[in-house]
Design a protein around this motif. Structure first.
Motif: not given
Length: 337
Positions: A286, A68, A38, A34
């Motif tokens: 994702f 993330c 994010e 990420c």
């Protein structure tokens, strides 16, 4: 000899193609991680239900491994309008993706599609909205769960007897668990008779009343199949109050039903692998948000669809009995987290 030569040549060609593809893939744009800040959200209904705890733990584990951010959202009520509102409130915040448990399939079609059109990746889990444009769905195999439960009932009671089911109409995974068991019993174990079927909608009080009435109307009732744990809590209380011997099997688990399993009052629970469901749910979300990580061998470039399509992923299920119940203690699981 010629056949062997052709096979060797073909294998060499495949190896060369794969090697070339691997080099290209290594140089593809994007990375399996990420960007700073994010964020991915998980959205559910009845947000205080203990089922979500291991799922979100798996979700957070996957998020952390990729750098993330992970947030838990939803509504405390069992109300489709309120869950949609909580989902749409999350969409406004523009997360990169949302792992969603839709309470009902069709009402979520438009909200899911609008979220995807705004650039948010959507994966559904445990219950689905198959007519929406969600890119992935992860669940346990509800048909396999139902067949396992049916076979277990017959294994314990024999090929002839009476059984009943409780229901939660409108939630796709619960519906499938019930209809699959009833259909499988009818075709595979025709000596087992369905004598009662009642919607209790995850309400333990409604389940208590329903099962009490079933026991009065069907004194030979031998087994109960319940697609979720909330109704199982009321069902076992009704059986104990009536001082009856009824084989109880249910899907999912709560601390209350786990305790009843330990005491031998519930025969078993069939429980999705929740941590895997959350972990792989995150990974699928994702991937849906990062389609540039792959260049699959299909027509996505001309058709315009997200190439990261995973129509169904099976996270498996565990069978919880008195013998292994301690492994499913939520308090123990959460220590040190």
């Amino acid at each position: 000899m010629l056949k062997s030569l052709k096979a060797a040549t073909a294998m060499a060609l495949i190896a060369a193609v794969v090697a070339g593809w691997s080099v290209k893939s290594a140089n593809a744009e994007g990375k399996f991680a990420c960007e700073p800040g994010e964020t991915y959200a998980m959205n559910v209904m009845v947000s205080s239900h203990p089922y979500w705890v291991p799922v979100f733990e798996g979700f957070k584990q996957a998020a952390k491994s990729l750098g993330c951010e992970a947030v838990f959202t939803g509504t405390p009520e069992y109300d489709i309008t309120k869950q949609i509102a909580s989902f749409e409130q999350e969409v406004v915040k523009k997360p990169k993706g949302i792992l969603l448990h839709p309470m009902q399939a069709d009402p979520f079609i438009e909200p899911i599609n609008k979220a995807i059109e705004s650039g948010i990746s959507i994966t559904t889990f445990a219950a689905d909205s198959p007519k929406s444009k969600r890119t992935a769905y992860i669940t346990s195999d509800n048909v396999a769960e139902a067949k396992f439960a049916a076979d277990e009932i017959v294994k314990v009671l024999g090929e002839k007897g009476e059984y009943a089911v409780l229901e939660n109409p409108g939630q796709s995974n619960h519906d499938l668990r019930v209809t699959a068991l009833v259909d499988y019993m009818g075709t595979t174990h025709p000596g087992m008779k369905l004598v009662a079927r009642q919607a209790t909608n995850q309400d333990s009080n409604a389940a208590y009343q329903a099962v009490s009435a079933m026991l009065q109307a069907n004194p030979n009732l031998g087994a109960l199949w319940i697609p979720e744990a909330g109704s199982a809590e009321g069902a076992v209380a009704a059986v104990l109050a009536a001082k009856k011997k009824v084989l109880i099997l249910h899907a999912d688990i709560t601390p209350a039903t786990l305790e009843q399993i330990k005491q031998g009052n519930i025969h078993m629970a069939i429980n999705p692998n929740q941590g895997i469901q959350g972990f792989m749910g995150f990974i699928n979300t994702f991937l849906g948000a990062h389609p540039d990580l792959s260049d699959p061998f299909n027509d996505y470039k001309v058709s315009g669809f997200n190439p990261m399509q995973i129509p169904s992923m099976d996270n498996g299920f565990a069978v919880i009995t008195k013998d292994n119940a301690d492994s499913f203690d939520l308090n123990t699981y959460m220590k040190g987290r």
